[in-house]
Design a protein around this motif. Structure first.
Motif, short mmCIF file in Angstrom:
data_model
loop_
_atom_site.label_atom_id
_atom_site.label_comp_id
_atom_site.label_asym_id
_atom_site.label_seq_id
_atom_site.Cartn_x
_atom_site.Cartn_y
_atom_site.Cartn_z
N LEU A 212 8.98 3.69 29.58
CA LEU A 212 9.13 5.18 29.31
C LEU A 212 10.24 5.93 29.64
O LEU A 212 11.10 5.39 30.56
N PRO A 213 10.48 7.08 29.10
CA PRO A 213 9.78 7.77 28.19
C PRO A 213 9.73 6.52 26.65
O PRO A 213 10.66 6.09 26.29
N LEU A 214 8.71 6.71 25.80
CA LEU A 214 8.43 5.94 24.81
C LEU A 214 9.49 6.52 23.49
O LEU A 214 9.60 7.80 23.38
N LYS A 215 9.99 5.61 23.21
CA LYS A 215 11.35 5.66 22.26
C LYS A 215 10.95 5.25 20.65
O LYS A 215 10.75 6.05 19.83
N ARG A 216 10.44 4.30 20.49
CA ARG A 216 10.48 3.58 19.16
C ARG A 216 8.76 4.06 18.85
O ARG A 216 8.21 2.86 18.65
N LEU A 217 8.67 5.04 18.41
CA LEU A 217 7.35 5.37 18.10
C LEU A 217 6.77 4.71 16.80
O LEU A 217 5.76 4.33 16.86
N ASP A 218 7.57 4.17 16.08
CA ASP A 218 7.27 3.42 14.84
C ASP A 218 6.67 2.05 15.09
O ASP A 218 6.33 1.54 14.33
N THR A 219 7.20 1.81 16.20
CA THR A 219 6.62 0.09 16.70
C THR A 219 5.39 0.39 17.44
O THR A 219 5.02 -0.75 17.93
N LEU A 220 4.95 1.39 17.73
CA LEU A 220 3.78 1.63 18.70
C LEU A 220 2.39 1.95 17.91
O LEU A 220 2.34 2.76 16.99
N SER A 221 1.46 1.26 18.34
CA SER A 221 -0.08 1.39 17.88
C SER A 221 -0.64 1.93 19.25
O SER A 221 -0.99 1.29 19.96
N ILE A 222 -1.16 3.22 19.32
CA ILE A 222 -1.69 3.60 20.48
C ILE A 222 -3.00 4.11 20.75
O ILE A 222 -3.62 4.57 19.70
N ALA A 223 -3.76 3.49 21.59
CA ALA A 223 -5.11 3.65 22.06
C ALA A 223 -5.07 4.61 23.19
O ALA A 223 -4.37 4.50 24.27
N SER A 224 -6.15 5.59 23.10
CA SER A 224 -6.01 6.61 24.42
C SER A 224 -7.40 6.41 24.92
O SER A 224 -8.48 6.53 24.49
N ILE A 225 -7.53 6.08 26.22
CA ILE A 225 -8.80 5.92 27.07
C ILE A 225 -9.04 6.80 28.21
O ILE A 225 -7.83 6.88 28.92
N SER A 226 -9.97 7.40 28.33
CA SER A 226 -10.19 8.48 29.32
C SER A 226 -11.45 7.90 30.33
O SER A 226 -12.31 7.74 30.07
N LEU A 227 -10.78 7.64 31.63
CA LEU A 227 -11.96 7.29 32.52
C LEU A 227 -12.04 8.66 33.67
O LEU A 227 -11.24 9.39 33.91
N GLY A 228 -13.04 8.37 34.62
CA GLY A 228 -13.23 9.19 35.79
C GLY A 228 -14.32 10.24 35.24
O GLY A 228 -14.87 10.03 34.31
N ASP A 229 -14.45 11.45 36.07
CA ASP A 229 -15.41 12.20 35.82
C ASP A 229 -15.12 13.61 35.47
O ASP A 229 -16.14 14.50 35.50
N GLU A 230 -13.94 13.65 35.03
CA GLU A 230 -13.79 14.95 34.48
C GLU A 230 -12.95 14.84 33.09
O GLU A 230 -12.73 14.09 32.50
N GLY A 231 -12.85 16.31 32.50
CA GLY A 231 -12.31 16.53 31.17
C GLY A 231 -10.73 15.84 31.11
O GLY A 231 -9.92 15.88 31.88
N SER A 232 -10.40 15.54 29.71
CA SER A 232 -9.16 15.05 29.49
C SER A 232 -8.57 15.59 28.16
O SER A 232 -7.88 15.12 27.85
N SER A 233 -9.16 16.56 27.58
CA SER A 233 -8.92 17.19 26.32
C SER A 233 -7.25 17.39 26.07
O SER A 233 -6.91 17.38 25.02
N GLU A 234 -6.75 18.22 27.08
CA GLU A 234 -5.50 18.58 26.68
C GLU A 234 -4.47 17.59 26.79
O GLU A 234 -3.34 17.36 26.20
N PHE A 235 -4.64 16.49 27.77
CA PHE A 235 -3.85 15.13 27.89
C PHE A 235 -3.87 14.41 26.49
O PHE A 235 -2.79 14.19 26.00
N VAL A 236 -5.05 14.44 25.95
CA VAL A 236 -5.17 13.57 24.64
C VAL A 236 -4.75 14.57 23.44
O VAL A 236 -3.99 13.92 22.77
N LYS A 237 -4.91 15.77 23.47
CA LYS A 237 -4.67 16.63 22.47
C LYS A 237 -3.06 16.62 22.36
O LYS A 237 -2.31 16.34 21.45
#
Length: 978
Positions: free
Chosen positions: A416-441
């Motif tokens: 971090l910070p992420l640099k070579r974005l062209d090499t990354l395939s990213i999955a986003s997982i939200s855990l816990g009991d509250e919202g994550s919309s702004e983080f994911v967005k």
């Protein structure tokens, strides 16, 4: 009168000059106002007229609610009028009701009431709606104490607006026990120096605006395993430990101008109190230790006397008496005011307590009232109260705290910070009991990440098989600091399993203590503590992951042997676009909001069914909105991810970066001729055309050629079967539209048509798209790759501009793309995801002239790359001088405003290609479908406007006739605060 005045003064000085320990402790330097003499005169004028019971009443601060009924109000008024209480502590309710009650209660009191409030993180702790600042634990991670000062100051300003004179904050307890049930997030952390410095900054900030601060909970509630609201916690340490940890902040704060201290209900055997006697009613703790040994000179408050930690010790009236005898100046939330006053009265008349002792506390209470401005009591107004207790400055400061607090705990191999974005395939997982919309967005603003739901230990391998990077967000409740922060055992097992095979970025939007159960987190590559789960912290954390903002925070508590208090990895920004508010960059949000009105006019007057507008300044997107619908039937709303046909913006967003790259690599020179680069044109009049003239639109080429007309049946005006087929294959591979495939060989006919079309007689300025068809061939001949592939490989993939692309239907669903026209003249269908421009369509949607689709956010990345003159996300795409050479108007003497490919502001107000309010250094382009992108190095400002004004028909050009795009540009310029 003169003689009386002298009596008052001499009486006051006599009281202040007593030499006994009891009176020494009343010399409260922190409570002395700047106008000392006036303070003493005002104090004496009140004190000399008070009866004994009126003096005793000044010791009592009673809880008052603004969300209760008239009966409660009358009870408070009775306490004010009959028992002369000294103050009120307001509890739950609303700002408006509290102000109204403040006015009513003050009008009933002979001596102005000192109003207290428990607002550790702001008014929102007790009354709503109101503003909440981050918890102390979050502030403890901030390394810039001036921000803590500002937080204290702003909370003080809010307190004043609702009539609060003393805010029972900050908590200065050193939280060394992670299992502490009542302090935890309310503490600045476990390091005594950090806690003390943060406390001093907060106190100085709040007291700078005339609100008394209060340090609590003496002698230290940070290492308890029980809650004094429910029981009497035992602090079982020796004096050496108490002196070096628990009491350390108070020893330092006693040297400052701290106005008051609150004493906790604790059992501390080392302080030699009677067994089971709470510290809040112990003379050894308050008078002997706090006042005499530590030499604290301010007001001393008990913690609330209705708490079980003290209330169960003896009867309520005896609790009040014992609290006063112990040395407290004010008794907070007594259970029975009437009995308490009567018991203290009797103790004084029976000579068990001296009246001088009473006077010493009353003097301090009156000093505090004068210090807080109650000598000139003013009634409060509710007008615009919400705007006064939630300002732009609050939002800016809150975000600044988030930027400075969020802590990078672990960063394996500087991932971090992420640099070579062209090499990354990213999955986003939200855990816990509250919202994550702004983080994911916000993550998706930088790089498309797939939101993976329903992940568990049984399916995670299959669900994550195509991803090499997994961002896991732990989202816990942000409602109050006591909410559970623990990560469940199932979530911990899942995180550890995923971490064995994937690069994980674990971001915890909760207390740092949540990491304790991860057992040192060996497998997890990267860990971030984001402290609180709200939209601001979510957005900032995502921006830091991608390097738009640096990581700056340090852990305020220890979370493992390797990651103890004070640890945290500091990074630097790599200059990707940030996301914030107009005021952060010196713009006025109210003025920018006028864009809404213009957008509504565009839609209501059917200039376009919908639109997107983005404004960025100083590398920060500060305005990004979508309006209206895809079409006038209003079936689908436009959102910020909707893709528009960019038309001629393709020239500066698709062709231009490739032209810069090719120029630097020597593929061509500006003085090359077309014949030099394309031998097929060498023997034609076009062979002598110079590159520089073609790029400046003064080569003599026609503006455009309607190639498609020759492929239509002269009678039916339908595509001729000779040239088109409904399915791909057998030499019909050029996709023009849905179920319309052109014969491959016709592309050669297009180039031949260009070759045989006569040049214009004059070589003056005339905008032409033909050079961009020709340069497509030049680039693809050289690199042996198509333009769409070249653009992705060299620019958009690494920029993270996933939504800036050719042939979008190859990647996105049709409903994510805004239709551009109902074509009834060539393709005879709705154009949605297939390029509108007819020539570009005949090249399969990929040319330098048109064909690019995109949303405003990803266009802004390319425009920011230009403003940065070749650098974005720590990657150098081209040299600054290369860009400078193209962003230059070479032919002003020929009345040609154009740079090379880039458009420039007109020379006068006759041509409104811009608002004529931007600098000569600015550049950009407009597009036929109703698009516009402009950047100005002088103001460091980017403006993007996207619409489908061509829907349902390109004959509608109200958008251009009403100068909508340039009118908005003028609004944006006007919003810059001079």
């Amino acid at each position: 009168m003169k003689y009386t005045f002298l009596l008052f003064v001499s009486f006051s000085f006599a009281l202040f000059a007593q030499n006994s320990n009891e009176t020494k402790s009343s010399i409260a330097k922190p409570l002395i106002a700047k106008d000392t003499l006036s303070q003493k005169i005002w104090l004496d004028s009140l004190l000399s007229k008070m009866t004994l019971d009126e003096k005793i009443g000044q010791l009592f601060m009673v809880q008052a609610y603004s969300n209760k009924d008239e009966k409660h109000k009358q009870e408070i008024i009775n306490l004010i009028e009959k028992y002369h209480i000294g103050g009120l502590i307001f509890m739950q309710g609303s700002p408006e009701k509290q102000i109204n009650l403040y006015n009513d209660y003050q009008s009933k009191s002979k001596v102005p009431l000192l109003i207290g409030f428990d607002g550790e993180w702001g008014l929102s702790m007790r009354i709503k709606p109101s503003f909440a600042y981050p918890w102390n634990m979050t502030l403890g991670a901030v390394q810039n104490d001036s921000l803590i000062y500002q937080v204290g100051k702003q909370i003080g300003n809010h307190c004043k607006e609702v009539g609060v004179h003393i805010n029972f904050a900050p908590v200065v307890d050193i939280n060394t026990n992670p299992k502490n049930p009542i302090i935890g997030n309310r503490s600045f952390g476990e390091n005594r120096e950090n806690v003390t410095q943060k406390s001093i900054a907060f106190i100085n900030g709040m007291q700078s605006v005339g609100v008394l601060a209060n340090a609590k909970h003496f002698p230290g509630h940070g290492d308890t395993a029980s809650d004094s609201h429910k029981t009497l916690p035992v602090v079982n340490f020796d004096m050496k430990r108490l002196d070096s940890i628990e009491m350390y902040p108070y020893k330092q704060l006693a040297k400052s101008n701290l106005a008051s201290v609150m004493v906790a209900h604790l059992d501390v055997p080392a302080l030699k109190t009677e067994k089971g006697r709470p510290t809040s009613i112990s003379k050894k703790v308050i008078t002997d230790l706090l006042k005499n040994k530590i030499e604290f000179k301010g007001l001393v408050f008990t913690d609330a006397l209705n708490m079980n930690g003290v209330a169960s010790y003896t009867t309520s009236d005896q609790v009040a008496l014992e609290a006063f005898k112990a040395g407290n100046d004010m008794l907070l939330i007594p259970v029975d005011v009437e009995k308490g006053i009567a018991t203290i009265h009797k103790a004084i008349t029976d000579s068990l307590i001296s009246e001088k002792r009473l006077d010493s506390s009353v003097i301090k209470v009156l000093q505090a009232k004068y210090w807080a401005g109650l000598n000139q009591l003013e009634l409060l107004k509710t007008t615009n109260i919400q705007q006064r207790i939630h300002t732009v400055e609050d939002d800016l400061l809150f975000k600044k705290v988030a930027e400075n607090a969020i802590t990078l705990v672990k960063n394996n191999q500087d991932f971090l910070p992420l640099k070579r974005l062209d090499t990354l395939s990213i999955a986003s997982i939200s855990l816990g009991d509250e919202g994550s919309s702004e983080f994911v967005k916000t993550i998706n603003k930088y790089k498309e990440a797939t939101i993976v739901k329903g992940v568990d230990q049984n399916n995670f391998k299959n669900k994550l098989v195509t991803y090499n990077t997994v961002i896991i967000g732990i989202h816990k409740s942000d409602a109050n600091p006591w909410k559970s922060y623990e990560i469940s055992n199932a979530e911990i097992r899942l995180i550890n399993e995923i971490s064995k095979t994937k690069t994980v970025i674990l971001t915890v939007f909760a207390s740092p203590y949540s990491l304790l159960k991860l057992n040192g987190f060996k497998n997890i590559s990267n860990i971030i503590v984001a402290y609180q789960n709200n939209s601001v912290f979510q957005s900032v954390a995502a921006q830091q992951i991608f390097g738009a903002l640096p990581f700056l925070g340090k852990l305020p508590v220890s979370v493992s042997k390797q990651h103890n208090v004070g640890s945290g990895i500091v990074t630097e920004s790599i200059h990707r676009l940030q996301y914030g508010t107009p005021e952060e960059v010196g713009m006025n949000s109210l003025k920018l909001s006028k864009i809404d009105s213009i957008a509504n006019i565009v839609i209501s007057e059917k200039m376009s069914p919908g639109l997107q507008v983005l404004v960025a300044k100083n590398n920060k997107v500060v305005f990004e909105k979508s309006y209206g619908y895809y079409t006038y039937d209003k079936h689908q709303k436009v959102n910020n991810n909707s893709l528009y046909d960019l038309a001629s913006l393709t020239k500066i967003l698709g062709a231009f970066p490739l032209y810069l790259k090719a120029f630097e690599e020597g593929v061509y020179h500006l003085d090359d001729t077309l014949g030099d680069l394309l031998p097929m044109y060498k023997d034609s009049p076009l062979g002598n055309l110079l590159v520089i003239d073609m790029f400046a639109h003064q080569s003599g080429l026609k503006a455009w050629i309607p190639f498609y007309l020759k492929t239509l049946d002269s009678v039916s005006h339908q595509p001729m079967k000779k040239w088109y087929h409904p399915t791909k294959g057998n030499g019909y591979n050029v996709k023009v539209a849905e179920n319309v495939f052109m014969k491959d060989e016709y592309i050669d006919s297009i180039y031949q048509t260009i070759k045989t079309t006569p040049l214009r007689d004059k070589r003056d300025y005339l905008y032409s798209g033909l050079p961009f068809l020709l340069f497509k061939k030049i680039l693809e001949n050289h690199y042996h790759k198509s333009m769409d592939v070249l653009l992705a490989e060299n620019f958009t993939n690494s920029l993270g501009a996933d939504k800036l692309l050719y042939t979008p239907l190859n990647k996105y669903k049709k409903d994510s793309i805004v239709p551009s026209e109902e074509d009834n003249y060539y393709r005879h269908q709705r154009l949605q995801g297939n390029v509108h421009d007819m020539a570009a369509a005949m090249f399969g949607g990929v040319t330098g002239n048109a064909g690019l689709f995109g949303n405003a956010n990803d266009i802004a990345k390319m425009m920011q790359l230009y403003l940065n003159r070749g650098i974005y996300g720590s990657h150098k795409y081209f040299k600054p001088n290369t860009f400078n050479n193209f962003n230059k108007s070479y032919f002003k003497n020929r009345d040609n405003r154009r740079a090379l490919i880039l458009d420039k502001p007109s020379f006068d107000s006759k041509v409104l290609n811009t608002c004529n309010c931007v600098s000569s250094k600015s550049f950009g382009h407009s597009g036929f479908t109703g698009t516009f992108a402009w950047a100005d190095p002088e103001t460091n400002l980017i403006y993007i406007f996207l619409s489908n004004r061509t829907y349902p028909s390109m004959d509608n050009n109200l958008l251009g006739k009403k100068d909508i795009r340039t009118n908005i540009q003028q609004l944006i310029q006007d919003a810059i605060i001079k």
